[in-house]
Write an enzyme that holds these catalytic residues in place. Structure first.
Site, PDB file in Angstrom:
ATOM      1  N   ASN A 281      -6.242  -5.346   1.875  1.00 59.59           N
ATOM      2  CA  ASN A 281      -6.209  -3.904   2.370  1.00 59.59           C
ATOM      3  C   ASN A 281      -7.815  -3.389   1.939  1.00 59.59           C
ATOM      4  OD1 ASN A 281      -3.507  -2.444   2.255  1.00 59.59           O
ATOM      5  ND2 ASN A 281      -3.232  -4.120   0.452  1.00 59.59           N
TER       6      ASN A 281
ATOM      7  N   HIS B  42       1.390   1.102  -2.263  1.00 60.06           N
ATOM      8  CA  HIS B  42       2.449   0.305  -3.226  1.00 60.06           C
ATOM      9  C   HIS B  42       3.348  -0.535  -2.300  1.00 60.06           C
ATOM     10  CE1 HIS B  42       5.031  -0.890  -6.383  1.00 60.06           C
ATOM     11  NE2 HIS B  42       5.964  -0.390  -5.813  1.00 60.06           N
TER      12      HIS B  42
ATOM     13  N   ASP C  16       2.899   5.112 -10.315  1.00 61.11           N
ATOM     14  CA  ASP C  16       3.589   4.948  -9.023  1.00 61.11           C
ATOM     15  C   ASP C  16       4.261   6.333  -8.782  1.00 61.11           C
ATOM     16  OD1 ASP C  16       2.555   2.258  -8.318  1.00 61.11           O
ATOM     17  OD2 ASP C  16       4.313   1.362  -9.041  1.00 61.11           O
TER      18      ASP C  16
ATOM     19  N   GLU D 287       1.249  -1.722   5.160  1.00 57.86           N
ATOM     20  CA  GLU D 287       0.321  -1.587   4.216  1.00 57.86           C
ATOM     21  C   GLU D 287      -1.224  -1.386   4.954  1.00 57.86           C
ATOM     22  OE1 GLU D 287      -0.241  -3.691   0.518  1.00 57.86           O
ATOM     23  OE2 GLU D 287       1.834  -4.492   0.881  1.00 57.86           O
TER      24      GLU D 287
ATOM     25  N   ASN E  10      -3.300   5.130  -3.992  1.00 55.05           N
ATOM     26  CA  ASN E  10      -2.759   3.704  -4.301  1.00 55.05           C
ATOM     27  C   ASN E  10      -1.943   3.507  -3.197  1.00 55.05           C
ATOM     28  OD1 ASN E  10      -1.942   1.347  -5.906  1.00 55.05           O
ATOM     29  ND2 ASN E  10      -0.250   2.460  -6.283  1.00 55.05           N
TER      30      ASN E  10
ATOM     31  N   GLY F 172      -7.922  -8.870  -1.566  1.00 55.53           N
ATOM     32  CA  GLY F 172      -8.608  -7.756  -0.763  1.00 55.53           C
ATOM     33  C   GLY F 172      -8.203  -7.311   0.653  1.00 55.53           C
TER      34      GLY F 172
END
Ligand code: GAR
Length: 208
Positions: free
Chosen positions: A14, A110, A151, A181, A108, A12
């Site tokens: 992010n 990636h 993706d 990110e 999302n 977690g």
């Protein structure tokens, strides 16, 4: 105020970046109202609890297949009245019933520069192992809208990160998280919450 529901499966970091950005007033017009984990006992749940954000655990292993799991997740997202769904290290693929219910409302992060090192089977450390094996000099991160293609949805933001000669998958993962990110995911969420993302075909335009 847009309701942001964050989907997690692991540490977690992010999610932490998103909560920190919300605390710092970077995400205006939105609030994280629920965190849903596909695994019990993961550290992401503790991070959410510390921030007093309600959590739900919907274990992937309790469902026979992707369709049954997607149905359960969809029901939870609808109950939470999500305006935006963020996959933040969410390691499960949801089927089209979820994607269709939230068109251009799911994003999302990636850990590579899509279209490199992405798609089915490319997740977590595997992405960085593949990048190192290929010998790329740059990798990075991508935030994109989620579509039925794994993706493959419209790209919102990308950030490149240098690969070092002595990198291991772990050191590369850490640098990509820190330099890319944790920056572009909150930025993309902030842009969404300010209604500044416009999808035209396969392109995302950022309006001022
Ligand atoms: C992150 O690097 C994220 O980009 C990646 O997993 C890690 C989760 O870290 N996601 C994927 O590979 C999805 N395809 P976190 O739980 O600390 O945010």
């Amino acid at each position: 105020m847009k309701k942001i529901v964050v989907l997690v499966s692991g540490g977690g970091t992010n999610l932490q970046a998103l909560m920190d950005a919300a605390d710092d007033g970077i995400i205006r017009g939105g609030a994280i109202t629920c965190v849903i984990s596909s695994k019990p006992g993961v550290y992401a749940l503790e991070r959410a609890a510390r921030h007093k954000i309600p959590t739900r655990v919907i274990p992937r292993k309790d469902y026979a297949d992707a369709a049954a799991y997607s149905k359960a997740i969809l029901q939870a997202l609808q109950e939470e009245e999500a305006d935006l769904v963020v996959y933040a290290g969410f390691m499960t693929i949801l089927d089209e019933q979820v994607v269709k219910a939230f068109p251009n409302r799911m994003m999302n992060v990636h850990p590579a520069l899509i279209p490199s090192f992405c798609g089915k089977g490319f997740y977590g450390l595997r992405v960085h192992e593949a990048a190192l094996q290929k010998g790329v000099k740059l990798s990075g991160a991508t935030v994109h809208f989620v579509t039925e293609e794994c993706d493959g949805g419209p790209i919102i933001l990308q950030k490149a990160v240098e690969v070092h000669e002595d990198d291991t998958p772990e050191t590369l993962q850490k640098r990509i998280m820190q330099e890319a990110e944790w920056k572009i995911l909150p930025q993309a969420v902030a842009l969404f919450c300010e209604d500044k993302l416009q999808v035209q075909g396969h392109k995302v335009l950022i309006t001022s």
